[in-house]
Enzyme design. Structure first.
Site, PDB file in Angstrom:
ATOM      1  N   ILE A  23       0.836  -1.200   0.000  1.00  0.00           N
ATOM      2  CA  ILE A  23       0.000   0.000   0.000  1.00  0.00           C
ATOM      3  C   ILE A  23       0.872   1.251   0.000  1.00  0.00           C
ATOM      4  CG2 ILE A  23      -1.600   1.324   1.459  1.00  0.00           C
ATOM      5  CD1 ILE A  23      -2.832  -1.449   2.284  1.00  0.00           C
ATOM      6  N   ASP A  42      11.641   3.171   4.781  1.00  0.00           N
ATOM      7  CA  ASP A  42      11.320   1.770   5.079  1.00  0.00           C
ATOM      8  C   ASP A  42      12.485   1.156   5.853  1.00  0.00           C
ATOM      9  OD1 ASP A  42       8.953  -0.156   3.563  1.00  0.00           O
ATOM     10  OD2 ASP A  42      10.529  -1.191   4.708  1.00  0.00           O
ATOM     11  N   ASP A  68      13.532   2.909  10.900  1.00  0.00           N
ATOM     12  CA  ASP A  68      12.544   2.112  11.621  1.00  0.00           C
ATOM     13  C   ASP A  68      11.567   3.071  12.304  1.00  0.00           C
ATOM     14  OD1 ASP A  68      11.168   0.623  13.542  1.00  0.00           O
ATOM     15  OD2 ASP A  68      12.906  -0.557  14.127  1.00  0.00           O
ATOM     16  N   SER A 148      -6.980   0.377   9.402  1.00  0.00           N
ATOM     17  CA  SER A 148      -7.473  -0.915   8.892  1.00  0.00           C
ATOM     18  C   SER A 148      -8.927  -1.044   9.315  1.00  0.00           C
ATOM     19  CB  SER A 148      -6.663  -2.053   9.522  1.00  0.00           C
ATOM     20  OG  SER A 148      -7.257  -3.315   9.263  1.00  0.00           O
ATOM     21  N   TYR A 161      -2.743  -6.345  16.835  1.00  0.00           N
ATOM     22  CA  TYR A 161      -3.017  -5.581  15.601  1.00  0.00           C
ATOM     23  C   TYR A 161      -4.318  -4.785  15.743  1.00  0.00           C
ATOM     24  CZ  TYR A 161      -3.235  -4.796  10.498  1.00  0.00           C
ATOM     25  OH  TYR A 161      -3.286  -4.237   9.236  1.00  0.00           O
ATOM     26  N   LYS A 165      -4.533  -0.746  15.725  1.00  0.00           N
ATOM     27  CA  LYS A 165      -5.293  -0.032  14.685  1.00  0.00           C
ATOM     28  C   LYS A 165      -6.443   0.776  15.289  1.00  0.00           C
ATOM     29  CE  LYS A 165      -2.779  -1.334  11.152  1.00  0.00           C
ATOM     30  NZ  LYS A 165      -1.966  -0.342  10.409  1.00  0.00           N
TER      31      LYS A 165
HETATM   32  P1  NAD Z   1       3.568  -4.568   3.204  1.00  0.00           P
HETATM   33  O1  NAD Z   1       4.302  -5.514   4.075  1.00  0.00           O
HETATM   34  O2  NAD Z   1       3.464  -4.882   1.753  1.00  0.00           O
HETATM   35  O3  NAD Z   1       4.121  -3.088   3.392  1.00  0.00           O
HETATM   36  C1  NAD Z   1       4.465  -2.604   4.676  1.00  0.00           C
HETATM   37  C2  NAD Z   1       5.838  -1.955   4.611  1.00  0.00           C
HETATM   38  O4  NAD Z   1       6.124  -1.423   5.917  1.00  0.00           O
HETATM   39  C3  NAD Z   1       6.965  -2.948   4.278  1.00  0.00           C
HETATM   40  O5  NAD Z   1       7.768  -2.440   3.227  1.00  0.00           O
HETATM   41  C4  NAD Z   1       7.742  -3.037   5.571  1.00  0.00           C
HETATM   42  O6  NAD Z   1       9.138  -3.273   5.385  1.00  0.00           O
HETATM   43  C5  NAD Z   1       7.485  -1.674   6.184  1.00  0.00           C
HETATM   44  N1  NAD Z   1       7.747  -1.664   7.620  1.00  0.00           N
HETATM   45  C6  NAD Z   1       7.365  -2.577   8.533  1.00  0.00           C
HETATM   46  N2  NAD Z   1       7.839  -2.240   9.734  1.00  0.00           N
HETATM   47  C7  NAD Z   1       8.525  -1.093   9.582  1.00  0.00           C
HETATM   48  C8  NAD Z   1       9.249  -0.261  10.463  1.00  0.00           C
HETATM   49  N3  NAD Z   1       9.393  -0.580  11.770  1.00  0.00           N
HETATM   50  N4  NAD Z   1       9.800   0.870   9.985  1.00  0.00           N
HETATM   51  C9  NAD Z   1       9.696   1.195   8.661  1.00  0.00           C
HETATM   52  N5  NAD Z   1       9.052   0.412   7.786  1.00  0.00           N
HETATM   53  C10 NAD Z   1       8.461  -0.710   8.237  1.00  0.00           C
HETATM   54  O7  NAD Z   1       2.098  -4.491   3.831  1.00  0.00           O
HETATM   55  P2  NAD Z   1       0.837  -3.578   3.424  1.00  0.00           P
HETATM   56  O8  NAD Z   1      -0.331  -4.497   3.425  1.00  0.00           O
HETATM   57  O9  NAD Z   1       1.108  -2.746   2.251  1.00  0.00           O
HETATM   58  O10 NAD Z   1       0.722  -2.684   4.744  1.00  0.00           O
HETATM   59  C11 NAD Z   1       0.728  -1.264   4.712  1.00  0.00           C
HETATM   60  C12 NAD Z   1      -0.196  -0.767   5.804  1.00  0.00           C
HETATM   61  O11 NAD Z   1      -1.530  -1.130   5.462  1.00  0.00           O
HETATM   62  C13 NAD Z   1       0.079  -1.377   7.176  1.00  0.00           C
HETATM   63  O12 NAD Z   1      -0.064  -0.389   8.165  1.00  0.00           O
HETATM   64  C14 NAD Z   1      -1.017  -2.426   7.305  1.00  0.00           C
HETATM   65  O13 NAD Z   1      -1.317  -2.674   8.650  1.00  0.00           O
HETATM   66  C15 NAD Z   1      -2.143  -1.723   6.578  1.00  0.00           C
HETATM   67  N6  NAD Z   1      -3.227  -2.578   6.126  1.00  0.00           N
HETATM   68  C16 NAD Z   1      -2.998  -3.611   5.269  1.00  0.00           C
HETATM   69  C17 NAD Z   1      -4.055  -4.404   4.863  1.00  0.00           C
HETATM   70  C18 NAD Z   1      -3.872  -5.575   3.920  1.00  0.00           C
HETATM   71  O14 NAD Z   1      -4.800  -6.366   3.768  1.00  0.00           O
HETATM   72  N7  NAD Z   1      -2.748  -5.711   3.252  1.00  0.00           N
HETATM   73  C19 NAD Z   1      -5.347  -4.147   5.333  1.00  0.00           C
HETATM   74  C20 NAD Z   1      -5.541  -3.099   6.204  1.00  0.00           C
HETATM   75  C21 NAD Z   1      -4.472  -2.314   6.592  1.00  0.00           C
END
Ligand code: NAD
Length: 267
Positions: A23, A42, A68, A148, A161, A165
């Site tokens: 995302i 990241d 981080d 989320s 989680y 959220k």
């Molecule tokens: P993803 O794993 O593809 O992307 C998340 C990114 O965050 C990764 O590149 C990861 O390396 C980075 N990250 C994690 N911990 C970190 C840290 N401590 N410091 C810096 N970077 C960090 O996952 P995504 O699904 O794209 O998630 C993005 C956001 O969307 C998250 O907050 C997730 O909770 C939220 N979300 C995702 C979904 C889903 O279904 N995929 C649904 C609702 C919410």
């Protein structure tokens, strides 16, 4: 183009935490296509650098800053470096996050609880707080927190989680009321199940502490049963919502929890 066209972003650079995948990457790419210079933060540098390469190949301007979000010093340094290299901050997108594998409270180890809260909730607070340091003196700015459906209902993740959220949604509302008179909007996007690298990335980042990555996100039949639209959403569908919130057109939109979930929480 009218200034209220959703293609017209607020002035200034964009910072996207977690911009190395899923995302966050889609939001970084989309806002870069709209003309914003973008800083991608990241903790995993391979993905972050790839996002920057994709944006550069498409003719956009982007930099990668490794850090981080659960460490204040990293967030502080990242925002400082982004502003120094790309100019004043227009929009802060807090998208970094990890999943707890839907672990229930009795299964949850204190280590996984603390890491998920530190990244998903404290990391969002640090990003938003540091962004305010840039935005308040200018009296303008947009903060977009990726929460989320797990921030709205008792589902969509495990105990840590869902707690994190819900905390992001509360933080968003509290900040929105405080900073609306000062020219800064604060909104959350609440995605449903979106096809991303969330499960493998969360397992990688939690290392030996990682619980099994359960939950409906990996299960087609469960998605059809729970999501009225009958499918996962795409990262582009979430990025389109972020573009609107970062646009001049959304100046009166603050404190909202914008669901992009195929109707899940409306059931
Ligand atoms: P993803 O794993 O593809 O992307 C998340 C990114 O965050 C990764 O590149 C990861 O390396 C980075 N990250 C994690 N911990 C970190 C840290 N401590 N410091 C810096 N970077 C960090 O996952 P995504 O699904 O794209 O998630 C993005 C956001 O969307 C998250 O907050 C997730 O909770 C939220 N979300 C995702 C979904 C889903 O279904 N995929 C649904 C609702 C919410």
């Amino acid at each position: 183009m009218s200034s209220l066209d959703p293609g017209t972003l607020v002035e200034g650079c964009v910072i996207v935490t977690g911009g190395g995948s899923g995302i966050g990457r889609a939001i970084a790419e989309r806002l870069a296509r709209c003309g914003a210079p973008v800083a991608v933060m990241d903790v995993l540098s391979d993905g972050g650098k790839e996002t920057v390469d994709v944006i550069a190949r498409a003719g956009g301007r982007a930099i990668f800053l490794e850090g981080d979000v659960s460490r204040w010093a990293d967030v502080d340094a990242t925002v400082g470096a982004a502003v120094q290299q790309l100019g004043p901050l227009g929009t802060m997108v807090n998208a970094a996050g990890i999943l707890d594998g839907y672990a229930t409270a009795d299964e949850m180890s204190p280590a996984v609880w603390e890491r998920v809260i530190a990244i998903d909730l404290s990391g969002t607070f640090y990003g938003a707080k540091r962004a305010l340091g840039e935005m308040l003196p200018r009296g303008r700015g947009r903060i977009i927190n990726i929460a989320s459906v797990a921030g709205l209902v008792g589902d969509g993740g495990g105990a840590a989680y869902v707690s994190a959220k819900h905390g992001v949604v509360g933080l968003t509302k509290r900040m929105a009321t405080t900073y609306a008179p000062l020219g800064i909007t604060v909104n959350a996007i609440c995605p449903g199940p979106i096809a991303t690298g969330l499960r493998p990335n969360s397992a990688r980042l939690l290392g030996s502490d990682a619980p099994p990555m359960r939950g409906i996100g990996g299960d087609d039949a469960a998605i059809r049963a729970i999501v009225p639209a009958g499918r996962r959403g795409t990262v582009e569908e979430v990025a389109a919502a972020a573009q609107f919130l970062a646009s001049e057109a959304a100046g009166y939109v603050t404190g909202t929890t914008m669901v992009v979930d195929g109707g899940w929480v409306a059931r």
